[in-house]
Write a protein that holds these residues in place. Structure first.
Motif, mmCIF file in Angstrom:
data_model
loop_
_atom_site.group_PDB
_atom_site.id
_atom_site.type_symbol
_atom_site.label_atom_id
_atom_site.label_comp_id
_atom_site.label_asym_id
_atom_site.label_seq_id
_atom_site.Cartn_x
_atom_site.Cartn_y
_atom_site.Cartn_z
ATOM 1 N N TYR A 135 -12.812 -8.122 9.197
ATOM 2 C CA TYR A 135 -12.272 -9.463 8.938
ATOM 3 C C TYR A 135 -13.395 -10.486 8.763
ATOM 4 O O TYR A 135 -13.370 -11.292 7.830
ATOM 5 N N ASP A 136 -14.379 -10.468 9.661
ATOM 6 C CA ASP A 136 -15.483 -11.426 9.577
ATOM 7 C C ASP A 136 -16.343 -11.181 8.340
ATOM 8 O O ASP A 136 -16.806 -12.135 7.708
ATOM 9 N N TYR B 154 -14.425 -12.554 5.425
ATOM 10 C CA TYR B 154 -14.514 -14.019 5.478
ATOM 11 C C TYR B 154 -15.853 -14.485 4.917
ATOM 12 O O TYR B 154 -15.907 -15.396 4.086
ATOM 13 N N LEU B 155 -16.926 -13.848 5.343
ATOM 14 C CA LEU B 155 -18.257 -14.205 4.877
ATOM 15 C C LEU B 155 -18.393 -13.981 3.372
ATOM 16 O O LEU B 155 -18.942 -14.833 2.653
ATOM 17 N N LEU C 246 -20.427 -7.148 12.588
ATOM 18 C CA LEU C 246 -19.287 -7.929 12.123
ATOM 19 C C LEU C 246 -18.053 -7.050 11.955
ATOM 20 O O LEU C 246 -18.139 -5.933 11.453
ATOM 21 N N SER C 247 -16.930 -7.586 12.357
ATOM 22 C CA SER C 247 -15.658 -6.910 12.083
ATOM 23 C C SER C 247 -15.409 -6.955 10.579
ATOM 24 O O SER C 247 -16.027 -7.750 9.848
ATOM 25 N N ILE D 213 -19.077 -16.235 14.194
ATOM 26 C CA ILE D 213 -19.783 -15.178 13.460
ATOM 27 C C ILE D 213 -21.272 -15.249 13.751
ATOM 28 O O ILE D 213 -21.915 -14.222 14.015
ATOM 29 N N THR E 38 -21.952 -13.779 16.997
ATOM 30 C CA THR E 38 -21.826 -12.320 16.978
ATOM 31 C C THR E 38 -23.122 -11.684 16.501
ATOM 32 O O THR E 38 -23.603 -10.724 17.093
ATOM 33 N N THR F 227 -15.076 -20.740 13.208
ATOM 34 C CA THR F 227 -15.183 -19.351 12.758
ATOM 35 C C THR F 227 -16.630 -19.021 12.413
ATOM 36 O O THR F 227 -17.143 -17.968 12.803
ATOM 37 N N ASP F 228 -17.297 -19.923 11.687
ATOM 38 C CA ASP F 228 -18.703 -19.714 11.321
ATOM 39 C C ASP F 228 -19.572 -19.568 12.567
ATOM 40 O O ASP F 228 -20.415 -18.678 12.649
#
Length: 114
Positions: free
Chosen positions: A60-61, A64-65, A57-58, A12, A15, A8-9
């Motif tokens: 969601y992202d 998360y961050l 970033l979405s 991101i 992205t 996931t990291d």
């Protein structure tokens, strides 16, 4: 708290810094342990470019961050003040002022690792 970047990291990081081809800091030669410091210090041309990339970033992202920041897993200490201020503004706009205040508090309590 240092961590190994998860899938996931890495997603991101790709992205916000699609030009990223490796996950080693050019200065220290060590593997990246966070997302925002390499983005700020190696990929963003300036603070406005950093913000432009964060806006990719979405929700969601971004959430998360922020969770990683609040848990202490995402380092903020080496992110320049001007950059973190723009990040916090973006968090405020997208996730609310309370969340932004928590991120600011995390930043104020962080320090750049040696």
């Amino acid at each position: 708290m240092a961590r190994l970047l998860s899938e996931t990291d890495i997603g991101i990081l790709k992205t916000v810094a699609p030009e990223c081809e490796g996950y080693l800091c050019s200065g220290s030669g060590m593997a990246y342990r966070s997302i925002l410091p390499p983005l700020a210090n190696h990929y963003a041309k300036d603070a406005q470019d950093f913000l432009r990339r964060i806006k990719l970033l979405s929700r969601y992202d971004l959430e998360y961050l922020v969770r990683l920041i609040l848990s202490g897993e995402e380092s903020l200490g080496c992110v320049p003040f001007e950059y973190i201020e723009l990040f916090i503004e973006n968090v405020s706009e997208r996730l609310g002022e309370e969340m932004a205040a928590q991120v600011r508090n995390s930043y104020n309590n962080s320090e750049c690792p040696d």
